[in-house]
Design a protein around this motif. Structure first.
Motif, mmCIF file in Angstrom:
data_model
loop_
_atom_site.group_PDB
_atom_site.id
_atom_site.type_symbol
_atom_site.label_atom_id
_atom_site.label_comp_id
_atom_site.label_asym_id
_atom_site.label_seq_id
_atom_site.Cartn_x
_atom_site.Cartn_y
_atom_site.Cartn_z
ATOM 1 N N THR A 71 1.207 -1.331 -0.102
ATOM 2 C CA THR A 71 0.447 0.145 -0.272
ATOM 3 C C THR A 71 0.756 1.187 -0.055
ATOM 4 N N THR A 72 0.569 2.777 -0.296
ATOM 5 C CA THR A 72 0.531 3.629 0.008
ATOM 6 C C THR A 72 1.643 4.028 1.564
ATOM 7 N N GLN A 73 2.682 4.576 1.771
ATOM 8 C CA GLN A 73 3.171 4.652 3.372
ATOM 9 C C GLN A 73 3.915 6.069 3.429
ATOM 10 N N ASN A 118 -5.839 1.648 0.833
ATOM 11 C CA ASN A 118 -6.799 1.779 0.126
ATOM 12 C C ASN A 118 -7.596 0.449 0.127
ATOM 13 N N ARG A 119 -8.497 0.132 -1.308
ATOM 14 C CA ARG A 119 -9.831 -0.631 -0.832
ATOM 15 C C ARG A 119 -9.305 -2.472 -0.660
ATOM 16 N N PHE A 133 -5.888 -6.976 5.367
ATOM 17 C CA PHE A 133 -5.526 -6.678 6.461
ATOM 18 C C PHE A 133 -7.068 -7.088 7.052
ATOM 19 N N GLY A 134 -7.645 -7.518 6.609
ATOM 20 C CA GLY A 134 -8.842 -7.986 6.721
ATOM 21 C C GLY A 134 -8.925 -9.537 7.110
ATOM 22 N N LYS A 148 -9.435 5.623 -11.694
ATOM 23 C CA LYS A 148 -10.459 5.389 -10.817
ATOM 24 C C LYS A 148 -10.009 4.208 -10.688
ATOM 25 N N ASP A 149 -9.562 3.866 -11.409
ATOM 26 C CA ASP A 149 -9.601 2.289 -11.065
ATOM 27 C C ASP A 149 -8.193 2.141 -10.425
ATOM 28 N N ASP A 150 -6.878 2.851 -10.912
ATOM 29 C CA ASP A 150 -5.759 2.558 -10.463
ATOM 30 C C ASP A 150 -5.439 2.976 -9.286
ATOM 31 N N LYS A 151 -5.716 3.418 -8.443
ATOM 32 C CA LYS A 151 -5.544 4.141 -6.938
ATOM 33 C C LYS A 151 -6.380 2.459 -6.537
ATOM 34 N N ASP A 152 -6.817 1.825 -7.065
ATOM 35 C CA ASP A 152 -7.709 0.632 -5.949
ATOM 36 C C ASP A 152 -6.828 -0.873 -5.972
#
Length: 853
Positions: free
Chosen positions: A255-257, A302-303, A309-310, A440-444
């Protein structure tokens, strides 16, 4: 006069003030006692939960008799705070303390207030403390009965005597060690259920920095009565066992950190996106004297990251927590708790939607190592966070300026495309919106490569790096060169100012490779720009030629129109002369027509008078019929002889008695429905006979025919007005009369109205409203009936259809239960309907709707 002196006398009530009132729940109490074990250099602490008993045992350095007397029993005194916790008063003690050399690591103390020991009182009324100092042979035992401090509010705190004795009781501390502290708490203040212990375990996972990879301190829960249940659970759901730092498993989620490390001299910041280094910068630490050891790790989830994580943690991140604060390895409550906003992240997000991130988007920690207890002390209540000090202010400033804002700038600007659209780097907003929408889709996604292919993200990254390079105190150590490579990009729809900012970055960072790429990109950009200008010039020339040709064609068209107009004017003059001649002929014809018209008008007037006379005759005939049909309502004299009238009264009496007997039979619940239905039909005809007898006495109306054509609303209005004269305590107000003629039996209408009014009287009504309207679609007349009685019972309101069932009583008073059943039947006989529409609509009582077709 000599001066006198007085001193404070602390009463026993201080025990609750610094104990139960500060330590607000059982979990906080457990935390405090675990912290004490940690500060005693223990590497293992066990929490044993038995029936009405909690045992907390550690293998720390333990306490001598002097430690108990001078430290443990010294209320609000902390040897950790004044630096004497590990000082040795004599040579023998120093020799004993040498046994701790294998235990002690460079730990900073988690507690420094001297009140944590009162957590025992929070958990239970009695405490047995057994402790053995490292290297010593003697064990000491303390018995505390906390209830003694609550018996006399006037008694001094120091007057309560607590037994302190050497003991031969053998205690094996965790790990088989012969030193440590053993706390046995009994007469518990609350029950420790399966659910509560599961929650405690999950909380303890986050108590000691779960992000740390060091494993030199173990906390173990022992609850034997739940061992059998544990066998049926997954590892993360078990109660018994060593608390594990399971959060370490999610740190590898891509993810982004942003990672910020603050030491005495500098601040190092690294921004990483799904495993790729985006940039690495360094800057001086201006607060080195106050904060010189802080690590901040902040993750944007992100999504995809939330789903992963879950799966790993068996809990959604929003239900695990958000940004935790650790001081000297231990959590500071309530930072990071579910629903907590002590960092004021959500409050800030409300001020800038789509510009700021919220706690639902973030996960991470702030890890502070310090011995400056005054600047970073916790609120005494233990769950109120840090006290407002300069140190807290600077810590929050570091978190926002160096971590959160920089993470937001990249996520919102580069990943979401919100920034480059605002900065107007594209030649128009439509192109910018199209490029932003493609993100829109790239970020997830789990991968980072798609961002490198988006020219909008690359442009915004250039702007981000430029803003960092503009700060003279920031040293750019490294950045992702792929995000500033525009050699193969189509830049004809990008503003030229973008290239200048690329040059500034290259010069600021001395990146010669980037300068070469910029020259190649500029050549390509200039070539495209030149081709674009030439194409625009050719297009302008073609446009001018097209305009000139259109102008010539327009002039020719105008000449043609002028010639046509001249010819039209000549033709118009010719036609005008013909028109004048025609007008003279028309004038002659008009005079002849006027004469004929006058003759026709006289003839039509005569025919009209004849038709009006015939129409008036018909109307008078109809009026006579209608008057005859309704005259009984206005009759004021009797037309029967005295003998005939007495005979009708006798009929009325006999038939009325029969109706009463049938009513009593209908109340009998032992009769089946078919029998009651047959009785109803008998009663129906008896009621008609009663009504006829009443009408005969009152009016001279001709009732030879049962069905007649009547003006319905006028008939009902007059009937109700007449009825109200006989009911002195009841006021009936009809309104909205509309013309509507129907062919029906008036007796049916009378009985329906009588049933409604009778029920209103039984419901103690004093007023009745009747309103008429006409539906344009169906041409039906609607009559709405409202009274101010007690209304229908609740059970009938909930089931309105049952009101019209045979044997169901509409009111609470005694009745046969057939009134509304009869009304429903009669309305259907005349092709109409009646329905209950509720209580309290126009008046407080019941309301009905009657439909006449």
């Amino acid at each position: 006069m000599p001066r006198t002196f007085i001193s404070f006398d602390v009463k026993t009530g201080i025990k609750n003030i610094i104990g139960r009132d500060l330590i607000t729940d059982d979990f906080i109490a457990i935390y405090e006692l675990v912290k004490n074990s940690y500060d005693a250099y223990a590497d293992h602490v066990t929490l044993t939960f038995n029936s009405d008993e909690i045992i907390i045992s550690d293998n720390g350095k333990g306490m001598s008799k002097k430690d108990l007397e001078l430290k443990w029993f010294a209320v609000a005194y902390s040897a950790k705070k004044d630096g004497s916790e590990d000082s040795f008063p004599n040579e023998d003690d120093e020799k004993r303390e040498s046994h701790l050399n294998n235990l002690k690591s460079r730990r900073f103390y988690a507690g420094a207030k001297g009140v944590g020991r009162f957590s025992c009182d929070r958990l239970g009324n009695k405490l047995v403390l057994i402790t053995q100092k490292s290297g010593a042979r003697s064990l000491f035992k303390v018995d505390v009965d906390w209830s003694k401090f609550e018996r006399n509010a006037k008694q001094s705190f120091g007057d309560i005597k607590i037994p302190l004795n050497a003991t031969k009781q053998q205690v094996v501390f965790p790990g088989g060690k012969h030193h440590g502290t053993f706390l046995k708490i009994t007469k518990l203040n609350s029950d420790w259920s399966e659910e509560k212990l599961t929650e405690l375990k999950r909380s303890l996972e986050k108590l000691i920095n779960p992000f740390s990879k060091d494993n030199d301190f173990k906390v173990e829960i022992i609850a034997k009565k739940f061992l059998k249940l544990d066998k049926e659970k997954g590892e993360s759901q078990k109660i018994n066992g060593v608390i594990s730092n399971s959060i370490l498993r999610v740190l590898d989620i891509k993810t982004t950190q942003v990672d910020v490390k603050v030491d005495k001299d500098k601040i190092v910041t690294k921004l990483i996106d799904r495993g790729s280094l985006i940039y690495h910068i360094e800057e001086p630490n201006k607060h080195g004297s106050l904060i010189n050891d802080v690590k901040i790790n902040l993750y944007f989830l992100n999504r995809s990251a939330k789903v992963n994580f879950g799966k790993i943690m068996d809990i959604e991140p929003v239900n695990y927590g958000n940004v935790f604060l650790f001081k000297n390895g231990f959590r500071v409550q309530p930072y990071g708790d579910v629903g907590d906003d002590s960092w004021e992240i959500d409050r800030r997000k409300q001020q800038g939607y789509n510009r700021f991130l919220g706690t639902r988007d973030l996960f991470g920690k702030v890890d502070l190592i310090t011995e400056n207890f005054n600047e970073f002390k916790e609120v005494s209540s233990r769950d109120g966070g840090l006290v407002e000090t300069l140190g807290k202010k600077v810590l929050f400033e570091l978190f926002y300026e160096k971590a959160l804002k920089r993470l937001e700038r990249y996520v919102v600007g580069v990943l979401w495309g919100e920034a480059f659209k605002r900065k107007s780097y594209f030649i128009n907003d439509d192109i910018a919106e199209g490029v932003r929408t493609s993100l829109k889709d790239d970020k997830d996604k789990d991968t980072y490569e798609d961002i490198k292919l988006n020219v909008g993200s690359k442009i915004d990254f250039v702007n981000l790096i430029k803003s960092l390079s503009d700060d003279v105190e920031v040293k750019i150590v490294a950045y992702d060169n792929d995000l500033v490579d525009f050699v193969n990009e189509q830049l004809d729809y990008v503003q030229p100012k973008f290239m200048h900012e690329l040059e500034k970055i290259a010069e600021r960072t001395n990146d010669h490779n980037l300068l070469n790429k910029i020259r190649i990109t500029e050549d390509s950009f200039n070539r495209i720009l030149k081709e674009k200008n030439e194409a625009e010039k050719r297009e302008e020339e073609e446009r001018e030629k097209r305009v000139e040709a259109e102008r010539k064609a327009k002039n020719e068209e105008q000449k043609r129109k002028n010639a046509e107009r001249k010819a039209y004017e000549e033709e118009l003059k010719r036609k005008e002369a013909e028109l004048q001649a025609k007008n003279r002929e028309n004038e002659r014809i008009r005079a002849e027509n006027e004469r004929l018209k006058a003759e026709n008008l006289a003839r039509e007037e005569a025919e009209k008078r004849k038709a009006e006379q015939e129409l008036n005759k018909k109307l008078n005939d109809k009026l006579s019929i209608e008057s005859k049909k309704n005259q009984y309502l206005n009759a004021t004299r009797k037309t029967l002889s005295d003998d005939a009238e007495q005979l009708v009264h006798s009929i009325d009496l006999y038939v009325g008695n029969a109706s009463t007997y049938i009513n009593e039979l209908l109340i009998d619940d032992t009769l089946d429905y078919k029998t009651k239905d047959n009785l109803y039909y008998i009663k129906k005809h008896i009621d008609k006979a009663l009504k006829v007898s009443q009408i005969i006495i009152k009016s001279n109306f001709d009732y030879k025919h049962t069905s007649q054509r009547i003006d319905l609303t006028r008939y009902i209005t007059e009937y109700l007005q007449d009825l109200s004269l006989t009911k002195r305590d009841l006021k009936i107000e009809p309104s909205g009369t509309v013309a509507h003629f129907s062919f029906l039996n008036p007796i049916d209408i009378d009985i329906v109205l009588d049933n409604l009014v009778s029920n209103s009287i039984k419901a103690k009504a004093k007023k009745i409203l009747v309103e008429f309207t006409k539906e344009s679609s169906s041409k039906s007349v609607i009559m709405k009936y409202f009274d101010d009685g007690i209304g229908m019972p609740e059970k009938l309101v909930d089931n309105p259809d049952s009101i019209f069932e045979l044997g169901v009583r509409e009111s609470l008073e005694k009745g046969s239960g057939i009134g509304m059943y009869d009304a429903k039947k009669r309305m259907r006989d005349i092709k109409g309907d009646i329905e209950f529409i509720g209580n309290g609509i126009k008046l407080k009582g019941a309301s009905f709707k009657l439909t006449f077709k």
